[in-house]
Design an enzyme around this catalytic site. Sequence first.
Site, PDB file in Angstrom:
ATOM      1  CD1 TRP A  99     -52.837  31.402 -37.283  1.00 48.57           C
ATOM      2  CD2 TRP A  99     -50.611  31.457 -37.444  1.00 48.57           C
ATOM      3  NE1 TRP A  99     -52.478  30.789 -38.456  1.00 48.57           N
ATOM      4  CE2 TRP A  99     -51.124  30.800 -38.572  1.00 48.57           C
ATOM      5  CE3 TRP A  99     -49.219  31.593 -37.320  1.00 48.57           C
ATOM      6  CZ2 TRP A  99     -50.301  30.294 -39.591  1.00 48.57           C
ATOM      7  CZ3 TRP A  99     -48.396  31.090 -38.318  1.00 48.57           C
ATOM      8  CH2 TRP A  99     -48.942  30.450 -39.431  1.00 48.57           C
ATOM      9  CG  ASP A 168     -51.960  37.834 -36.197  1.00 48.98           C
ATOM     10  OD1 ASP A 168     -52.215  38.292 -37.335  1.00 48.98           O
ATOM     11  OD2 ASP A 168     -51.438  36.713 -36.019  1.00 48.98           O
ATOM     12  CE  LYS A 192     -53.095  33.556 -43.861  1.00 47.10           C
ATOM     13  NZ  LYS A 192     -52.193  33.573 -42.710  1.00 47.10           N
TER      14      LYS A 192
HETATM   15  C1  PLP Z   1     -51.233  33.238 -41.861  1.00 47.58           C
HETATM   16  C2  PLP Z   1     -51.202  33.790 -40.476  1.00 47.58           C
HETATM   17  C3  PLP Z   1     -49.988  34.111 -39.845  1.00 47.58           C
HETATM   18  C4  PLP Z   1     -48.640  33.837 -40.457  1.00 47.58           C
HETATM   19  O1  PLP Z   1     -48.354  34.722 -41.449  1.00 47.58           O
HETATM   20  P1  PLP Z   1     -46.887  34.710 -42.142  1.00 47.58           P
HETATM   21  O2  PLP Z   1     -46.966  35.904 -43.015  1.00 47.58           O
HETATM   22  O3  PLP Z   1     -46.761  33.415 -42.859  1.00 47.58           O
HETATM   23  O4  PLP Z   1     -45.884  34.857 -41.055  1.00 47.58           O
HETATM   24  C5  PLP Z   1     -50.062  34.679 -38.587  1.00 47.58           C
HETATM   25  N1  PLP Z   1     -51.240  34.909 -37.976  1.00 47.58           N
HETATM   26  C6  PLP Z   1     -52.414  34.589 -38.556  1.00 47.58           C
HETATM   27  C7  PLP Z   1     -53.684  34.870 -37.831  1.00 47.58           C
HETATM   28  C8  PLP Z   1     -52.427  34.014 -39.817  1.00 47.58           C
HETATM   29  O5  PLP Z   1     -53.589  33.698 -40.395  1.00 47.58           O
END
Ligand code: PLP
Length: 356
Positions: A99, A168, A192
């Site tokens: 990511w 993030d 999540k």
């Molecule tokens: C799941 C995830 C993403 C992607 O999220 P989307 O909503 O599918 O764009 C980005 N960063 C991390 C750390 C993730 O776990």
Amino acid sequence: MKIFNFNAGPAMMPAAVMERAQKEFCNFNNTGCGILEHSHRGSAFQGVLDKTNQNIRDLFGVSDAYDIVYIQGGASMQFAMIPMNLLQGAADYVDTGTWSSKAIKEAKGFGEVRIAAQSKDTQYDHIPAFSEWKLSDDASYVHITSNNTIYGTQYPSFPKTRAPLIADMSSDIMSRRVDVSSFGLIYAGAQKNLGPSGLALVIIRKDLVGRTPANVPTMLRYETYTRENSLYNTPPTFAIYMIGLVTDWMKEIGGLGAIEKRNDEKAALLYKAIDDSDGYFSTPVRKDSRSKMNVVFRLPSEELETKFLKRTSEAGMIGLKGHRSVGGVRASIYNAMPLEGVQKLVELMENFRKNN
Ligand SMILES: *Cc1c(COP(=O)(O)O)cnc(C)c1O
């Protein structure tokens, strides 16, 4: 049979939240129709939005120096929006996995991207020590990924940086107490720990909002969302409503202190089962960087892994297959996973080891 859902995302929701949503689905707050059917400009939805924002402020300790907004496109859209709005010249990025790399790729189109630290050289098995980071004096911001969902690593703490720290937090938002005031911007895809997929929660310090270059389109500007309280256009109202229910639930079970304690307990139980297995189960992640949200581990062979995954799903534990890029097993144990689910998994692990 009771199912325990270990999916990495979209992930399980608290059972109490699902039941409440079902109960209110056709008749929200005695209005005679569901929240799905209400205008985003009406009082029913306004109440939901205000409550959800307040819940997040209360739970996470977000001061008035920050705006809270909901933006479509998930975390991945933030990979682009952040540099579009905030990258002037150069930015520092820390590369701790898939990511982070995707965020870095997007930023490259908007300025100079400097890799301040990385763990790529050791297959992303740890979070680089802050003392080794090479931060630059003129960076617009420093970007990190607080929990690496695929590799199973997590920042145990956060650095103090001169440039605004951007994180993030998609896979560990509100799983523990965090000092929000040390960040310039925090974002998270909701699927999540917060609710449905498709939108990102963005917490942005107010002084960063006005920095966007004039040519950035309306829908990609942070100020469009902060000025209009996420109501410039029609937001994903149902997803925001679900985040409202999840944060209600978080308050009911005692807030982030209680949630952090639960999460520590769950992770400790699972890592103990790995550590006490005489190497039968093993994790590639360095001890100081172990994630409390995504526990990745391997068995002695791929055949045994396949057999293990078959056993777990027969026993009602689903979603344990590792990400396709790394293989193995991954147990995602977000806020909604009860201790009971982890206990059941650990029990099966011990039995499996004895018999295979
Ligand atoms: C799941 C995830 C993403 C992607 O999220 P989307 O909503 O599918 O764009 C980005 N960063 C991390 C750390 C993730 O776990």
